[in-house]
Design an enzyme around this catalytic site. Structure first.
Site, PDB file in Angstrom:
ATOM      1  N   ASN A  94      26.204  -1.066 -33.295  1.00  0.00           N
ATOM      2  CA  ASN A  94      27.530  -1.145 -32.687  1.00  0.00           C
ATOM      3  C   ASN A  94      27.922  -2.609 -32.487  1.00  0.00           C
ATOM      4  O   ASN A  94      27.372  -3.288 -31.621  1.00  0.00           O
ATOM      5  CB  ASN A  94      27.513  -0.396 -31.350  1.00  0.00           C
ATOM      6  CG  ASN A  94      28.848  -0.421 -30.634  1.00  0.00           C
ATOM      7  OD1 ASN A  94      29.777  -1.116 -31.038  1.00  0.00           O
ATOM      8  ND2 ASN A  94      28.946   0.351 -29.566  1.00  0.00           N
ATOM      9  N   CYS A 103      35.847  -2.376 -27.620  1.00  0.00           N
ATOM     10  CA  CYS A 103      35.637  -1.982 -29.019  1.00  0.00           C
ATOM     11  C   CYS A 103      36.949  -1.662 -29.736  1.00  0.00           C
ATOM     12  O   CYS A 103      36.961  -1.505 -30.950  1.00  0.00           O
ATOM     13  CB  CYS A 103      34.705  -0.783 -29.096  1.00  0.00           C
ATOM     14  SG  CYS A 103      33.154  -1.078 -28.265  1.00  0.00           S
ATOM     15  N   HIS A 115      35.262   3.736 -35.188  1.00  0.00           N
ATOM     16  CA  HIS A 115      34.372   2.808 -34.485  1.00  0.00           C
ATOM     17  C   HIS A 115      32.948   3.359 -34.579  1.00  0.00           C
ATOM     18  O   HIS A 115      32.714   4.559 -34.415  1.00  0.00           O
ATOM     19  CB  HIS A 115      34.813   2.693 -33.023  1.00  0.00           C
ATOM     20  CG  HIS A 115      33.849   1.925 -32.182  1.00  0.00           C
ATOM     21  ND1 HIS A 115      33.347   0.700 -32.561  1.00  0.00           N
ATOM     22  CD2 HIS A 115      33.277   2.208 -30.977  1.00  0.00           C
ATOM     23  CE1 HIS A 115      32.516   0.273 -31.627  1.00  0.00           C
ATOM     24  NE2 HIS A 115      32.454   1.161 -30.653  1.00  0.00           N
TER      25      HIS A 115
HETATM   26  O1  UT7 Z   1      31.081   1.295 -28.088  1.00  0.00           O
HETATM   27  C1  UT7 Z   1      31.859   2.116 -27.278  1.00  0.00           C
HETATM   28  C2  UT7 Z   1      31.261   2.510 -26.006  1.00  0.00           C
HETATM   29  N1  UT7 Z   1      29.928   3.003 -26.093  1.00  0.00           N
HETATM   30  C3  UT7 Z   1      29.674   4.282 -26.405  1.00  0.00           C
HETATM   31  O2  UT7 Z   1      30.550   5.035 -26.757  1.00  0.00           O
HETATM   32  C4  UT7 Z   1      28.246   4.725 -26.252  1.00  0.00           C
HETATM   33  C5  UT7 Z   1      28.224   6.135 -25.850  1.00  0.00           C
HETATM   34  N2  UT7 Z   1      26.898   6.618 -25.464  1.00  0.00           N
HETATM   35  C6  UT7 Z   1      25.896   6.845 -26.333  1.00  0.00           C
HETATM   36  O3  UT7 Z   1      25.971   6.535 -27.498  1.00  0.00           O
HETATM   37  C7  UT7 Z   1      24.681   7.575 -25.812  1.00  0.00           C
HETATM   38  O4  UT7 Z   1      24.956   8.039 -24.509  1.00  0.00           O
HETATM   39  C8  UT7 Z   1      23.387   6.726 -25.803  1.00  0.00           C
HETATM   40  C9  UT7 Z   1      22.897   6.478 -27.225  1.00  0.00           C
HETATM   41  C10 UT7 Z   1      23.646   5.418 -25.095  1.00  0.00           C
HETATM   42  C11 UT7 Z   1      22.293   7.469 -25.064  1.00  0.00           C
HETATM   43  O5  UT7 Z   1      22.075   8.758 -25.626  1.00  0.00           O
HETATM   44  P1  UT7 Z   1      21.998  10.034 -24.693  1.00  0.00           P
HETATM   45  O6  UT7 Z   1      21.707  11.170 -25.559  1.00  0.00           O
HETATM   46  O7  UT7 Z   1      23.280  10.067 -23.888  1.00  0.00           O
HETATM   47  O8  UT7 Z   1      20.747   9.740 -23.809  1.00  0.00           O
HETATM   48  P2  UT7 Z   1      20.652   9.591 -22.218  1.00  0.00           P
HETATM   49  O9  UT7 Z   1      21.326   8.327 -21.764  1.00  0.00           O
HETATM   50  O10 UT7 Z   1      21.102  10.869 -21.586  1.00  0.00           O
HETATM   51  O11 UT7 Z   1      19.113   9.421 -22.041  1.00  0.00           O
HETATM   52  C12 UT7 Z   1      18.197  10.461 -22.402  1.00  0.00           C
HETATM   53  C13 UT7 Z   1      16.792   9.966 -22.162  1.00  0.00           C
HETATM   54  C14 UT7 Z   1      16.593   9.330 -20.773  1.00  0.00           C
HETATM   55  O12 UT7 Z   1      15.320   9.675 -20.325  1.00  0.00           O
HETATM   56  P3  UT7 Z   1      15.133  10.897 -19.290  1.00  0.00           P
HETATM   57  O13 UT7 Z   1      15.922  10.506 -18.074  1.00  0.00           O
HETATM   58  O14 UT7 Z   1      15.669  12.112 -19.973  1.00  0.00           O
HETATM   59  O15 UT7 Z   1      13.656  10.908 -19.068  1.00  0.00           O
HETATM   60  C15 UT7 Z   1      16.630   7.859 -21.061  1.00  0.00           C
HETATM   61  O16 UT7 Z   1      15.908   7.091 -20.120  1.00  0.00           O
HETATM   62  O17 UT7 Z   1      16.473   8.931 -23.114  1.00  0.00           O
HETATM   63  C16 UT7 Z   1      15.967   7.795 -22.405  1.00  0.00           C
HETATM   64  N3  UT7 Z   1      16.308   6.608 -23.175  1.00  0.00           N
HETATM   65  C17 UT7 Z   1      15.530   6.122 -24.154  1.00  0.00           C
HETATM   66  N4  UT7 Z   1      14.343   6.531 -24.646  1.00  0.00           N
HETATM   67  C18 UT7 Z   1      13.825   5.807 -25.654  1.00  0.00           C
HETATM   68  C19 UT7 Z   1      17.426   5.832 -23.077  1.00  0.00           C
HETATM   69  N5  UT7 Z   1      17.366   4.841 -23.970  1.00  0.00           N
HETATM   70  C20 UT7 Z   1      16.201   4.996 -24.658  1.00  0.00           C
HETATM   71  C21 UT7 Z   1      15.598   4.295 -25.706  1.00  0.00           C
HETATM   72  N6  UT7 Z   1      14.411   4.734 -26.174  1.00  0.00           N
HETATM   73  N7  UT7 Z   1      16.165   3.199 -26.274  1.00  0.00           N
END
Ligand code: UT7
Length: 331
Positions: free
Chosen positions: A286, A116, A256
């Site tokens: 993104n 990115c 970004h």
């Molecule tokens: O572009 C440069 C590099 N990329 C980034 O910088 C991305 C950085 N990361 C993020 O933006 C965030 O970590 C995400 C948006 C990817 C995820 O958000 P989060 O608050 O970190 O959520 P998480 O991965 O900790 O997941 C929380 C929960 C999980 O369920 P459990 O284990 O708590 O039951 C996931 O399975 O949310 C669940 N989950 C979803 N639920 C509904 C993950 N994706 C989804 C989804 N819809 N699309």
């Protein structure tokens, strides 16, 4: 006298097809509410083969828009640098494909792969070439077609990533301002946090290998989230200190666009109000190396970039890579 690099034109190009969060509810186990609350995204653009929205075509359209604004002919370009991780082919570079499309016969053309941060890395290469006197007029592009490597069964990534292109024309001028600094950082120790196993030109040995879909992008979102905030905040501060500027001197931050919560945490850390931070993640998601040049083009066309205003660009992505540039806007 050392030449300064000035941005004299901006352009962008987005695929026509809008994919809403509601539609994604029918593709993976997710909700509009979850996607918006956790990322700030409402919809994104997804390219189509039928509409000729290849990486090269999107990059070419953005470049033509930037060249039009700059009012220069492609044969004046002596360098084209494209930041992308989703080229149409492993080789030749997307930059060479764009060169052919726009007839920029005199340019040296090549790609940089910096996740990115690809656009800011490319901008830095061009700035250095201008400072050295080896280049006078350059095109810098950030373009992605992430939909080509998305795993549409992985709700952790397919709701976030999308396609698009942005470009700027950079020209050597003796007057002050333009690109004031570029700070670049990488840490390969954490490459596995965000990667595509074998590239999108992977040739499988057996059908069993195809079933594993090894070209798909894989991301560990949570550890990236924390690092993105820390790395972007630190490099933004380094850039400010280097230029002897405070956040009060910055008129607009163009970060970004990976996650609205990352952008808000960055703003809080460097103590800049959100009114001075440009965001369009709600409509484009993104688009990796394309987010900054797309946002810069939109901010420019909306009149958000005043003459002589200081602008901070800051990125973070696969590699890991992160970067910051400070501009004094002279367009
Ligand atoms: O572009 C440069 C590099 N990329 C980034 O910088 C991305 C950085 N990361 C993020 O933006 C965030 O970590 C995400 C948006 C990817 C995820 O958000 P989060 O608050 O970190 O959520 P998480 O991965 O900790 O997941 C929380 C929960 C999980 O369920 P459990 O284990 O708590 O039951 C996931 O399975 O949310 C669940 N989950 C979803 N639920 C509904 C993950 N994706 C989804 C989804 N819809 N699309």
């Amino acid at each position: 006298m050392i030449n300064q690099s000035h941005i004299i034109g901006t352009g962008s190009a987005m695929p026509e097809r809008i994919l809403s969060n509601k539609e994604l509810e029918g593709i993976v186990d997710t909700t509009n509410e979850w996607i918006f609350r956790r990322s700030g995204i409402r919809e994104r653009r997804i390219s189509s083969n039928a509409k000729e929205e290849s990486t090269t075509n999107l990059a070419t359209k953005a470049s033509v828009n930037a060249l039009d604004m700059a009012a220069i002919s492609p044969d004046e370009l002596d360098m084209i640098v494209v930041g992308t991780v989703t080229p149409d082919r492993q080789f030749p570079s997307t930059a060479c494909m764009v060169q052919e499309a726009i007839n920029a016969d005199k340019a040296a053309a090549f790609d940089v792969s910096a996740g990115c941060s690809g656009f800011l890395y490319a901008l830095s290469v061009v700035n250095n070439a201008i400072s050295c006197g080896t280049c006078k007029t350059a095109l810098v592009v950030g373009v992605e077609r992430l939909s080509s490597i998305i795993n549409w069964r992985d709700r952790g990534t397919c709701v976030l990533l999308a396609d698009g292109a942005g470009a700027v024309v950079v020209k050597a001028r003796p007057n002050r301002g333009g690109i004031l600094s570029n700070h670049l950082k990488s840490d390969g120790k954490f490459w596995e946090f965000l990667h595509a196993s074998d590239g999108n030109t992977y040739l499988p040995a057996t059908l069993k290998d195809v079933a594993k879909r090894p070209f798909h992008l894989k991301m560990q979102g949570n550890p990236l989230f924390k690092r993105a905030i820390n790395c972007m905040s630190e490099i933004a501060r380094d850039a400010l200190v280097h230029n002897n500027l405070s956040t009060n001197d910055i008129s607009l931050v163009v970060p970004h666009q990976a996650n609205m919560r990352i952008i808000e945490a960055l703003a809080k850390n460097i103590k800049i109000p959100m009114e001075k931070v440009y965001t369009n993640i709600h409509k484009y998601g993104n688009t990796s190396s394309a987010t900054i040049p797309i946002a810069l083009d939109e901010a420019n066309r909306e009149g958000r970039l005043m003459k002589d205003a200081h602008v901070l660009l800051v990125s973070f992505g696969a590699g890991l890579t992160w970067a910051a540039s400070i501009l004094q806007w002279t367009l």
